[in-house]
Design an enzyme around this catalytic site. Structure first.
Site, PDB file in Angstrom:
ATOM      1  N   LYS A 292       0.852  -1.184   0.000  1.00  0.00           N
ATOM      2  CA  LYS A 292       0.000   0.000   0.000  1.00  0.00           C
ATOM      3  C   LYS A 292       0.891   1.239   0.000  1.00  0.00           C
ATOM      4  CE  LYS A 292      -4.192   1.638   2.317  1.00  0.00           C
ATOM      5  NZ  LYS A 292      -5.108   1.421   3.458  1.00  0.00           N
ATOM      6  N   GLU A 387     -19.345  -6.348   9.772  1.00  0.00           N
ATOM      7  CA  GLU A 387     -20.316  -5.627  10.594  1.00  0.00           C
ATOM      8  C   GLU A 387     -21.359  -6.554  11.209  1.00  0.00           C
ATOM      9  OE1 GLU A 387     -18.694  -2.875   7.425  1.00  0.00           O
ATOM     10  OE2 GLU A 387     -19.559  -4.894   7.436  1.00  0.00           O
ATOM     11  N   ARG A 415     -25.431  -2.778   7.206  1.00  0.00           N
ATOM     12  CA  ARG A 415     -25.029  -4.140   6.878  1.00  0.00           C
ATOM     13  C   ARG A 415     -25.303  -5.105   8.025  1.00  0.00           C
ATOM     14  NH1 ARG A 415     -19.505  -4.268   3.588  1.00  0.00           N
ATOM     15  NH2 ARG A 415     -20.806  -5.140   1.949  1.00  0.00           N
TER      16      ARG A 415
END
Length: 641
Positions: A292, A387, A415
């Protein structure tokens, strides 16, 4: 050709002749390996420059520069479908697909969306914002192409963080079951699955995806199928050999042909492997390892800090700045964000109650659980992007007498809605929900606005819902929700509030009790503003201009019945104000109460429209929705006789 490295963000537009030579990726499919490498360097330079101008997501895009080039080189986009997960990693894709110059407007009011969006480009095959949707969507596209007799390749690109969500594994299992022609590319930048990157792994990946190897594999199956037990022995031998250099077993067992892991920054290896996998039938899985922030040294060193950046000062501003202005002794301290108020409260409450457990679905920094995670590591649970699991985990803790606090964004609580109802509310379990980013969050747009939580929470039996007008109320409401013996939620906006002084104590605010902040005079049409949460600030301004009563309602459920009925008795017009959709929201709760009580009074409900609000700064969006003080005043004046 070695990758070009950067140690600062270009302040002037870099020279990018290859990138500037085309507006559609068909041109790069004719480039040779040397040109592709140059294009990747130019793409990284332009990405750095454009995000420096506009601000936005940063590290993920830098990590997939080579992958973006390789994908558009190997696939005939947009006929072939690329489905990007989440969208943080899609900036290079946008630059390569005709939006190079408009990238400078990304996330700005009226500019490009922060994430892939179908209405924006034919290359954006699926709109995203929430994670872990790409494999399901891509599988749907692959099955649709098969049903329509279309010869089309479909590729889903998903990160290792998004792969933690159950939805991704549900899609993987289904893809293997239906034997779909689908390629899944796992962009693994956190070393969460495997560290086996190197020459041998890259070499083996190319071998395992090559046509000669696959042809020999199929011919061997035909021969061995006539020998008892030989086919199973060969399968197990191949599986174990793959497992020695890659985590293939899991994905192979789900029905995928697994290849990898390979270096996601080795453009030549990526290109050849994708070309090999492109035309294979059945589910294919390519595992790549990336860094990243790759190519920008500060981002490689601080991947969390450089996930996204704000736009840089203009070069001329910096050039004219000769000294750094220091704060004066009388300068007021910076206002705390609501998430900081929550983070401090969580630590203070944890110190007073050993039963408190903090839960977050991969939002430690965003929800400000950093201090809590360090001071109470045994009571801190980051469940990753899961979630649904976060909510039911809290329910299980509550069953055993603990006091779980779930820190979650409003848009992501959607969610876990079934779990909130089925696992928490039905059993009346003692779970506190700290709902951050309620209302209009700004530049991330409609997938991230918390515009519906009052509506979908209010209908849940037994649910307590509170919304603070300022930082002090936020702290007191969190204590109130925590001490309530059942499911309770406090929803608060992104960013800072009006700057109220925050008390050090943990005294709770009374649930279901409103606060009258201003009384209307007796002359003229008597108006009462019933404001919920963040809209108390513009309500105070409007109340002064219109000489109206201003009531800070505080509690959406339960409503302060007496306050509403008294306001209806004393005023000719009630105006409800909420940063939530009008349908089913706080204003609807007031309407229902008045109807149930048989009270007739004129009511004006003001809130978010029945539409998905676009991206821009919160101030711009509130003005667009006529929920700033000017818009509220105009709406009320238009209603007056």
């Amino acid at each position: 050709m070695p990758m070009k490295l950067f140690d600062e963000i270009p302040r002037e537009r870099p020279t990018t002749p290859l990138l500037d030579s085309f507006d559609h990726p068909a041109a790069l499919r004719a480039m040779n390996a040397s040109q592709l490498a140059q294009l990747a360097d130019e793409l990284r330079a332009y990405l750095l420059y454009s995000v420096g101008v506009s601000g936005g997501h940063f590290g993920a895009g830098l990590g997939v520069v080579e992958l973006s080039v390789a994908l558009h080189h190997a696939f005939n986009t947009p006929h072939d479908r690329l489905v990007w997960d989440v969208g943080h990693q899609a900036y290079p894709h946008k630059i390569l697909t005709g939006r190079r110059e408009t990238m400078l407007s990304i996330r700005q009011h009226g500019g490009l969306a922060a994430f892939p969006r179908r209405a924006e480009s034919e290359y954006d095959t699926f709109g995203v914002g929430h994670s872990s949707t790409s494999i399901s969507a891509a599988l749907g596209m692959a099955l649709a192409a098969k049903a329509q007799g279309e010869k089309r390749h479909v590729c889903a690109i998903i990160g290792d963080g998004a792969l933690t969500a159950g939805m991704a594994f549900e899609a993987l299992a289904h893809a293997g079951h239906v034997d779909a022609n689908l390629l899944v590319v796992l962009n693994d930048n956190e070393m969460s699955i495997s560290e086996n990157v190197g020459g041998m792994a890259t070499y083996l990946a190319r071998v395992l995806s090559s046509k000669p190897y696959l042809k020999i594999r199929e011919e061997s199956k035909k021969v061995l199928s006539h020998l008892p037990g030989a086919l199973e022995l060969a399968r197990r031998t191949e599986e174990h050999m793959k497992g020695m250099v890659s985590p293939a077993t899991l994905f192979e067992e789900m029905g995928f042909n697994y290849v990898g892991p390979i270096d996601g920054h080795d453009l030549d290896a990526l290109t050849h492997t994708l070309e090999n996998l492109r035309d294979l039938d059945g589910p294919q899985f390519l595992h790549i390892k990336t860094v990243k922030g790759k190519g920008f040294l500060p981002a490689e060193a601080d991947q969390i800090g450089y996930h996204a950046i704000t736009k840089l000062e203009k070069p001329d501003t910096l050039a004219n700045a000769t000294t750094v202005k220091k704060p004066t002794a009388n300068a007021s301290p910076a206002k705390k964000k609501y998430c900081n108020v929550f983070g401090d409260w969580l630590c203070d409450m944890a110190a007073s109650d050993p039963r408190l457990m903090g839960i977050t679905p991969a939002m430690r920094e965003g929800s400000d659980l950093i201090r809590f995670s360090k001071e109470y590591p045994q009571r801190y649970f980051d469940v990753a992007i899961a979630e649904q699991h976060a909510v039911t985990l809290a329910a299980g803790m509550a069953c055993e007498g603990m006091k779980p606090v779930v820190a979650i964004y409003s848009t992501f609580l959607q969610r876990g809605y079934d779990q909130l109802i089925h696992d928490v509310a039905v059993q009346n379990l003692d779970v506190t929900f700290a709902i951050d980013r309620a209302g209009l969050v700004g530049e991330d747009g409609p997938t991230h606005h918390g515009s519906m939580d009052l509506s979908f929470l209010r209908c849940v039996p037994g649910m307590v819902i509170l919304a603070p007008a300022d930082e002090a109320e936020c702290r007191a409401m969190l204590s109130a929700a925590y001490h309530h013996p059942g499911p309770a939620a406090v929803r608060y906006p992104r960013g800072t509030g009006p700057g109220a002084e925050i008390p050090a104590h943990l005294e709770p605010l009374a649930i279901g009790k409103a606060e009258v902040r201003r009384h209307a005079a007796n002359d003229g049409v008597r108006i009462a503003l019933l404001a919920f949460g963040s809209l108390n600030s513009p309500a105070a301004e409007v109340a002064e201009k219109l000489n109206a009563t201003h009531i800070n309602m505080r509690s959406i459920k339960p409503l302060d019945r007496d306050a509403v009925l008294h306001a209806a008795d004393e005023h000719e017009l009630l105006v409800t104000l909420e940063e939530n959709v009008i349908a089913g929201g706080a204003g609807s709760a007031v309407n229902e109460l008045l109807l149930a009580e048989g009270v007739q009074v004129e009511v004006l409900n003001l809130g978010l429209p029945d539409a998905f609000v676009e991206h821009g700064t919160p101030a711009q969006l509130l003005a667009d929705c006529l929920l700033d003080s000017t818009g509220i005043e105009q709406a009320i004046r238009a209603r007056l006789p």
